[in-house]
Design a protein around this motif. Sequence first.
Motif, PDB file in Angstrom:
ATOM      1  N   ASP A   1      49.004  33.738  80.974  1.00 29.85           N
ATOM      2  CA  ASP A   1      50.304  34.417  80.886  1.00 29.85           C
ATOM      3  C   ASP A   1      51.343  33.644  80.090  1.00 29.85           C
ATOM      4  O   ASP A   1      52.479  34.103  79.937  1.00 29.85           O
ATOM      5  CB  ASP A   1      50.837  34.682  82.301  1.00 29.85           C
ATOM      6  N   ARG A   2      50.989  32.499  79.570  1.00 27.29           N
ATOM      7  CA  ARG A   2      51.941  31.751  78.745  1.00 27.29           C
ATOM      8  C   ARG A   2      51.954  32.321  77.326  1.00 27.29           C
ATOM      9  O   ARG A   2      51.074  33.077  76.936  1.00 27.29           O
ATOM     10  CB  ARG A   2      51.569  30.271  78.706  1.00 27.29           C
ATOM     11  N   PHE A   3      52.964  31.867  76.560  1.00 19.67           N
ATOM     12  CA  PHE A   3      53.089  32.309  75.170  1.00 19.67           C
ATOM     13  C   PHE A   3      52.966  31.113  74.231  1.00 19.67           C
ATOM     14  O   PHE A   3      53.059  29.954  74.655  1.00 19.67           O
ATOM     15  CB  PHE A   3      54.416  33.046  74.957  1.00 19.67           C
ATOM     16  N   VAL A   4      52.753  31.410  72.962  1.00 22.72           N
ATOM     17  CA  VAL A   4      52.461  30.377  71.967  1.00 22.72           C
ATOM     18  C   VAL A   4      53.551  29.313  71.917  1.00 22.72           C
ATOM     19  O   VAL A   4      53.259  28.113  71.798  1.00 22.72           O
ATOM     20  CB  VAL A   4      52.265  31.015  70.573  1.00 22.72           C
ATOM     21  N   ASP A   5      54.831  29.724  72.008  1.00 19.73           N
ATOM     22  CA  ASP A   5      55.924  28.755  71.907  1.00 19.73           C
ATOM     23  C   ASP A   5      56.102  27.915  73.171  1.00 19.73           C
ATOM     24  O   ASP A   5      56.974  27.047  73.230  1.00 19.73           O
ATOM     25  CB  ASP A   5      57.235  29.446  71.542  1.00 19.73           C
ATOM     26  N   GLN A   6      55.259  28.162  74.183  1.00 15.69           N
ATOM     27  CA  GLN A   6      55.341  27.409  75.431  1.00 15.69           C
ATOM     28  C   GLN A   6      54.240  26.350  75.553  1.00 15.69           C
ATOM     29  O   GLN A   6      54.140  25.692  76.583  1.00 15.69           O
ATOM     30  CB  GLN A   6      55.254  28.372  76.625  1.00 15.69           C
ATOM     31  N   ILE A   7      53.431  26.203  74.513  1.00 14.00           N
ATOM     32  CA  ILE A   7      52.339  25.228  74.559  1.00 14.00           C
ATOM     33  C   ILE A   7      52.386  24.337  73.320  1.00 14.00           C
ATOM     34  O   ILE A   7      53.014  24.685  72.310  1.00 14.00           O
ATOM     35  CB  ILE A   7      50.957  25.919  74.678  1.00 14.00           C
ATOM     36  N   SER A   8      51.715  23.199  73.402  1.00 15.57           N
ATOM     37  CA  SER A   8      51.738  22.221  72.316  1.00 15.57           C
ATOM     38  C   SER A   8      50.813  22.633  71.173  1.00 15.57           C
ATOM     39  O   SER A   8      50.015  23.561  71.300  1.00 15.57           O
ATOM     40  CB  SER A   8      51.298  20.858  72.857  1.00 15.57           C
ATOM     41  N   GLY A   9      50.903  21.878  70.064  1.00 15.36           N
ATOM     42  CA  GLY A   9      50.044  22.148  68.921  1.00 15.36           C
ATOM     43  C   GLY A   9      48.571  21.979  69.258  1.00 15.36           C
ATOM     44  O   GLY A   9      47.722  22.765  68.832  1.00 15.36           O
ATOM     45  N   GLY A  10      48.252  20.937  70.036  1.00 13.36           N
ATOM     46  CA  GLY A  10      46.867  20.735  70.433  1.00 13.36           C
ATOM     47  C   GLY A  10      46.359  21.855  71.313  1.00 13.36           C
ATOM     48  O   GLY A  10      45.208  22.299  71.182  1.00 13.36           O
ATOM     49  N   GLN A  11      47.217  22.346  72.208  1.00 12.67           N
ATOM     50  CA  GLN A  11      46.834  23.475  73.060  1.00 12.67           C
ATOM     51  C   GLN A  11      46.681  24.752  72.236  1.00 12.67           C
ATOM     52  O   GLN A  11      45.783  25.558  72.496  1.00 12.67           O
ATOM     53  CB  GLN A  11      47.873  23.659  74.162  1.00 12.67           C
ATOM     54  N   GLN A  12      47.524  24.931  71.229  1.00 15.95           N
ATOM     55  CA  GLN A  12      47.393  26.101  70.353  1.00 15.95           C
ATOM     56  C   GLN A  12      46.043  26.087  69.629  1.00 15.95           C
ATOM     57  O   GLN A  12      45.404  27.133  69.485  1.00 15.95           O
ATOM     58  CB  GLN A  12      48.542  26.127  69.340  1.00 15.95           C
ATOM     59  N   GLN A  13      45.613  24.904  69.187  1.00 13.12           N
ATOM     60  CA  GLN A  13      44.326  24.841  68.503  1.00 13.12           C
ATOM     61  C   GLN A  13      43.179  25.153  69.464  1.00 13.12           C
ATOM     62  O   GLN A  13      42.190  25.782  69.083  1.00 13.12           O
ATOM     63  CB  GLN A  13      44.134  23.454  67.874  1.00 13.12           C
ATOM     64  N   ARG A  14      43.334  24.758  70.727  1.00  8.73           N
ATOM     65  CA  ARG A  14      42.312  25.088  71.713  1.00  8.73           C
ATOM     66  C   ARG A  14      42.292  26.587  72.025  1.00  8.73           C
ATOM     67  O   ARG A  14      41.233  27.156  72.285  1.00  8.73           O
ATOM     68  CB  ARG A  14      42.520  24.266  72.994  1.00  8.73           C
ATOM     69  N   VAL A  15      43.461  27.210  71.975  1.00  6.63           N
ATOM     70  CA  VAL A  15      43.506  28.669  72.140  1.00  6.63           C
ATOM     71  C   VAL A  15      42.771  29.342  70.984  1.00  6.63           C
ATOM     72  O   VAL A  15      41.998  30.293  71.182  1.00  6.63           O
ATOM     73  CB  VAL A  15      44.963  29.171  72.215  1.00  6.63           C
ATOM     74  N   ALA A  16      43.003  28.853  69.771  1.00  6.19           N
ATOM     75  CA  ALA A  16      42.305  29.413  68.605  1.00  6.19           C
ATOM     76  C   ALA A  16      40.797  29.244  68.744  1.00  6.19           C
ATOM     77  O   ALA A  16      40.020  30.136  68.364  1.00  6.19           O
ATOM     78  CB  ALA A  16      42.808  28.735  67.327  1.00  6.19           C
TER      79      ALA A  16
END
Length: 351
Positions: free
Chosen positions: A133-148
């Motif tokens: 339920d989180r959004f992209v602007d609520q997580i770090s760059g490393g977490q964004q890459q893990r989402v990808a």
Amino acid sequence: MTNQNDNFLVLKNINKTFGKSVVIDDLDLVIKRGTMVTLLGPSGCGKTTILRLVAGLENPTSGQIFIDGEDVTKSSIQNRDICIVFQSYALFPHMSIGDNVGYGLRMQNIAKEERKQRIREALELVDLAGFEDRFVDQISGGQQQRVALARALVLKPKVLLFDEPLSNLDANLRRSMREKIRELQQSLSITSLYVTHDQTEAFAVSDEVIVMNKGKIVQKAPAKELYQQPNSLFLANFMGESSIFNGQLQGNQVTLNGFQFTLPNAQQFNLPNGDCLVGIRPEAVTLKETGEPSQQCSIKTAVYMGNHWEIVADWAGQDLLINANPEVFNPEQKQAYVHLSSHGVFLLKKE
């Protein structure tokens, strides 16, 4: 072509031109089922073009591409059962993390409950359980890459492609992410093709590394072999640092600058006796206070790098790069004697 063997991703006689410019020149490539292979090379060598050809984002000028025995040369990206993890993450900022990960499933009309379950499993794989339920602007760059990465894994593709995926991360995050990528690729046995310009990254994630230059494959081998047995002067200079000297080979005896030493693994370089090039990695050199006159060198520069001293020495009128133990080397030292370890010395044909 059949899928009775392990040749899972096959590129055969691939050529790619843009106008009069030849980007890929008659390239053949085989990637075994369940392995991770990295394309490495300088900017403009053709590695990203290969990735785009496999993905179906570009069409080859000539040649064929097979995935699991099927000719996909003219297939669209939607019909190739591949996923790409991009450098830019390419996440949708207006969607939750769960919706980002499940976007491809929704496009495949996967039922809602199955979609939720697969999203949950994919986020658990990348250590982001509970982030739905989180959004992209609520997580770090490393977490964004893990989402990808989770967004790609959730689709369970036949082939997973990585396009410089870690270049936007800082050094510590790059280390942890490459470890996570390698761990997941091995545990899931996904056939993967990885593109990077970073040698350390390529070594860390790959079963084999392919070094490219000017649209051609220079050498394909496990990382250790590429480093210890480069097959060309280009590769020797591209894969880490080395000092190249003229030498002579006789059996397993190597002579350079009047100094003769034994190289027990000389035969693996498949060179005839006579003139050759001798490559010396910085870690192969130890400086001592005694030796033969032919081993004497003078210290030109010494820079403290934390875990070693980075030294440039003059040995018989030529620069020799050395990594010296900080507990042993005295930075006030101006003269020393070169002692070589066979580990880190390689031979090349003299052209």
